[in-house]
Design an enzyme around this catalytic site. Structure first.
Site, PDB file in Angstrom:
ATOM      1  N   ARG A 175       0.849  -1.195   0.000  1.00 25.86           N
ATOM      2  CA  ARG A 175       0.000   0.000   0.000  1.00 25.86           C
ATOM      3  C   ARG A 175       0.881   1.240   0.000  1.00 25.86           C
ATOM      4  O   ARG A 175       2.031   1.214   0.450  1.00 25.86           O
ATOM      5  CB  ARG A 175      -0.936   0.022   1.215  1.00 25.86           C
ATOM      6  CG  ARG A 175      -0.234  -0.005   2.551  1.00 25.86           C
ATOM      7  CD  ARG A 175      -1.217  -0.180   3.700  1.00 25.86           C
ATOM      8  NE  ARG A 175      -2.101   0.963   3.834  1.00 25.86           N
ATOM      9  CZ  ARG A 175      -1.834   2.023   4.588  1.00 25.86           C
ATOM     10  NH1 ARG A 175      -0.684   2.089   5.250  1.00 25.86           N
ATOM     11  NH2 ARG A 175      -2.675   3.014   4.691  1.00 25.86           N
ATOM     12  N   ARG A 179      -3.197  10.767   1.481  1.00 23.94           N
ATOM     13  CA  ARG A 179      -4.004  11.518   2.446  1.00 23.94           C
ATOM     14  C   ARG A 179      -4.724  12.665   1.755  1.00 23.94           C
ATOM     15  O   ARG A 179      -4.082  13.504   1.122  1.00 23.94           O
ATOM     16  CB  ARG A 179      -3.120  12.060   3.562  1.00 23.94           C
ATOM     17  CG  ARG A 179      -2.394  10.985   4.346  1.00 23.94           C
ATOM     18  CD  ARG A 179      -1.553  11.606   5.436  1.00 23.94           C
ATOM     19  NE  ARG A 179      -0.722  10.616   6.110  1.00 23.94           N
ATOM     20  CZ  ARG A 179       0.223  10.920   6.990  1.00 23.94           C
ATOM     21  NH1 ARG A 179       0.460  12.181   7.309  1.00 23.94           N
ATOM     22  NH2 ARG A 179       0.938   9.961   7.562  1.00 23.94           N
ATOM     23  N   ARG A 253      21.115  -3.926   2.576  1.00 19.85           N
ATOM     24  CA  ARG A 253      21.434  -2.626   1.987  1.00 19.85           C
ATOM     25  C   ARG A 253      22.120  -1.810   3.069  1.00 19.85           C
ATOM     26  O   ARG A 253      21.873  -1.992   4.272  1.00 19.85           O
ATOM     27  CB  ARG A 253      20.170  -1.891   1.515  1.00 19.85           C
ATOM     28  CG  ARG A 253      19.484  -2.528   0.329  1.00 19.85           C
ATOM     29  CD  ARG A 253      20.302  -2.457  -0.938  1.00 19.85           C
ATOM     30  NE  ARG A 253      20.409  -1.107  -1.464  1.00 19.85           N
ATOM     31  CZ  ARG A 253      21.146  -0.773  -2.516  1.00 19.85           C
ATOM     32  NH1 ARG A 253      21.881  -1.693  -3.129  1.00 19.85           N
ATOM     33  NH2 ARG A 253      21.179   0.464  -2.961  1.00 19.85           N
ATOM     34  N   ARG A 284      18.881  11.537  -0.077  1.00 20.64           N
ATOM     35  CA  ARG A 284      18.348  12.682   0.669  1.00 20.64           C
ATOM     36  C   ARG A 284      19.475  13.478   1.298  1.00 20.64           C
ATOM     37  O   ARG A 284      20.613  13.001   1.399  1.00 20.64           O
ATOM     38  CB  ARG A 284      17.359  12.221   1.739  1.00 20.64           C
ATOM     39  CG  ARG A 284      17.908  11.262   2.780  1.00 20.64           C
ATOM     40  CD  ARG A 284      16.808  10.847   3.749  1.00 20.64           C
ATOM     41  NE  ARG A 284      17.293   9.933   4.772  1.00 20.64           N
ATOM     42  CZ  ARG A 284      16.588   9.545   5.831  1.00 20.64           C
ATOM     43  NH1 ARG A 284      15.364   9.995   6.000  1.00 20.64           N
ATOM     44  NH2 ARG A 284      17.103   8.708   6.709  1.00 20.64           N
ATOM     45  N   GLU A 309      23.045  11.490   1.933  1.00 21.34           N
ATOM     46  CA  GLU A 309      22.899  10.066   2.236  1.00 21.34           C
ATOM     47  C   GLU A 309      22.870   9.260   0.942  1.00 21.34           C
ATOM     48  O   GLU A 309      22.086   9.558   0.047  1.00 21.34           O
ATOM     49  CB  GLU A 309      21.618   9.831   3.039  1.00 21.34           C
ATOM     50  CG  GLU A 309      21.420   8.401   3.484  1.00 21.34           C
ATOM     51  CD  GLU A 309      20.233   8.240   4.420  1.00 21.34           C
ATOM     52  OE1 GLU A 309      19.491   7.268   4.238  1.00 21.34           O
ATOM     53  OE2 GLU A 309      20.058   9.095   5.327  1.00 21.34           O
ATOM     54  N   TYR A 357      13.188  -5.002   9.714  1.00 22.02           N
ATOM     55  CA  TYR A 357      13.311  -3.556   9.901  1.00 22.02           C
ATOM     56  C   TYR A 357      12.383  -3.113  11.022  1.00 22.02           C
ATOM     57  O   TYR A 357      11.188  -3.402  11.007  1.00 22.02           O
ATOM     58  CB  TYR A 357      12.983  -2.793   8.619  1.00 22.02           C
ATOM     59  CG  TYR A 357      13.098  -1.301   8.840  1.00 22.02           C
ATOM     60  CD1 TYR A 357      14.350  -0.694   8.829  1.00 22.02           C
ATOM     61  CD2 TYR A 357      11.980  -0.530   9.123  1.00 22.02           C
ATOM     62  CE1 TYR A 357      14.477   0.667   9.082  1.00 22.02           C
ATOM     63  CE2 TYR A 357      12.097   0.830   9.377  1.00 22.02           C
ATOM     64  CZ  TYR A 357      13.348   1.416   9.360  1.00 22.02           C
ATOM     65  OH  TYR A 357      13.487   2.750   9.627  1.00 22.02           O
ATOM     66  N   ASP A 359      11.277   0.304  13.566  1.00 20.37           N
ATOM     67  CA  ASP A 359      11.426   1.655  14.091  1.00 20.37           C
ATOM     68  C   ASP A 359      11.873   1.539  15.543  1.00 20.37           C
ATOM     69  O   ASP A 359      11.870   0.448  16.135  1.00 20.37           O
ATOM     70  CB  ASP A 359      10.104   2.417  13.982  1.00 20.37           C
ATOM     71  CG  ASP A 359       9.789   2.804  12.542  1.00 20.37           C
ATOM     72  OD1 ASP A 359      10.735   3.167  11.805  1.00 20.37           O
ATOM     73  OD2 ASP A 359       8.604   2.734  12.153  1.00 20.37           O
TER      74      ASP A 359
END
Length: 373
Positions: A175, A179, A253, A284, A309, A357, A359
């Site tokens: 997905r 918004r 990565r 970025r 980066e 991964y 957070d």
């Protein structure tokens, strides 16, 4: 002295585990192969600015217990992540929201934006002629249409993965949030911010009163025979390395940074600017002062520190950052996790040891749950 826990790695999982273990009356020794504590959240002060040495870290959560916990260690500020995308000199707000659609098409209402996206999604679905999307490019086009895909997703994703979108599996993106409101807040969580004074304050608070040693490589030190030193091991390194790559090597990565001091108080006006075309080799640019300085504070500090980066394929000797979520690696990681589950008195924790991964907040939740049990 024999410890209750030998903790390999002083990143967020290891440091939080040590904190709760100490609170439970356990003795811990934390070792880390780097010359400093903190893992990838370590900050280095340059020109009075806390530089996120291993990449930008923004704490966010909807778990009030986690938020209250980290704020009990160090106060967090009000930083809100609102990245900007630069595509060939044109700027777009992220995540995809009404500001993005207004910048892209000139639309001003959610109804107009939805109609535009639905029209382009229908074109992509029709082009498949009844079959399922076979790669990331086809999947993304069906989710958001051609304009958003080609401007903000395609080249940025190819830089991140080092592969064409047509070569990446469709399941990588199930997905893409769209918004229909004028809201540039990247996260939906109730709470977000940065520790006042930088992440070192958080790590120092978590590890206060705990024995720690730096410049110690677990695999090339006496601590490899860990049960001589502790009853249990907490391991936060790469899971395949722990098992001496016996089933084969996992792919990662990694990222590298080119950091420089700019002789200006405000270089780009935002903490995070993504470069979504191939014109720039980096993904970025981070301007670190904006994580902790607001309003006049930005100009009271006359210089700025920025980091470009770069995303690259992992090679031996580099720091692994992100798991590669393709079929081969997911299957191999599952095999290693089965081996890990059979290791007595060993806790595998964090992104590297679980090949997932995470957070930051879920890492802390994991440790909290461990000690509740």
């Amino acid at each position: 002295m024999k410890y209750d826990y030998l903790i390999v790695g002083s990143g967020l999982f290891g440091a939080t585990f040590a904190y709760f273990a100490k609170k439970a009356g356990k003795k811990c020794l934390v070792i880390d192969k780097r010359p400093q504590l903190g893992g990838n959240v370590y900050c280095e002060e340059v020109e009075g600015i806390n530089v996120h040495k291993y990449g930008a870290h923004i704490f966010h959560t909807s778990n009030k217990e986690v938020w209250n916990f980290v704020n009990s260690i160090v106060e967090f500020n009000r930083y809100t992540n609102c990245p900007v995308a630069n595509y060939k000199g044109k700027l777009y707000n992220l995540p995809f929201n009404m500001n993005t659609f207004c910048q892209m098409w000139g639309v001003t209402t959610p109804e107009e934006a939805k109609a535009k996206i639905d029209e382009q999604k229908s074109e992509a679905v029709a082009a498949l002629n009844g079959r399922e999307p076979q790669n990331l490019e086809e999947q993304a086009l069906c989710l958001v249409g051609r304009d958003i895909f080609y401007t903000l997703i395609k080249e940025y994703t190819e830089k991140q993965w080092g592969r064409k979108c047509t070569e990446l599996p469709a399941f990588i993106i199930k997905r893409l949030p769209v918004r229909m409101v004028f809201d540039n807040n990247y996260f939906n969580d109730k709470y977000q911010g940065i520790p006042v004074g930088g992440y070192n304050k958080l790590i120092d608070g978590l590890l206060e009163g705990i024995d720690c040693k730096t410049d110690v490589d677990f695999f090339n030190s006496e601590y490899k025979d860990w049960n001589k030193f502790a009853d249990k091991l907490v391991y936060t390194g790469a899971i395949d390395e722990y098992f001496n790559y016996s089933l084969g090597k996992l792919d990662w990565r990694t990222v590298s940074f080119k950091t420089r001091i700019e002789d200006t108080a405000n270089f780009q006006g935002n903490a995070v600017v993504n470069y979504t075309s191939h014109e720039k080799p980096y993904t970025r640019v981070i301007e670190h002062k904006h994580f902790e300085m607001f309003g006049q504070e930005v100009y009271d500090c006359p210089k700025s520190v920025v980091s470009e980066e770069y995303s690259t394929e992992y090679k031996d000797g580099m720091e692994p950052y992100y798991p590669v979520n393709d079929e081969r690696n997911n299957q191999l990681a599952d095999q290693y996790r089965k081996l890990a589950a059979n290791e007595e008195n060993v806790v595998f924790g964090g992104r590297l040891a679980q090949y997932k991964y995470y957070d930051m907040a879920p890492v802390i939740e994991q440790v909290m749950e461990y000690f509740k049990k």
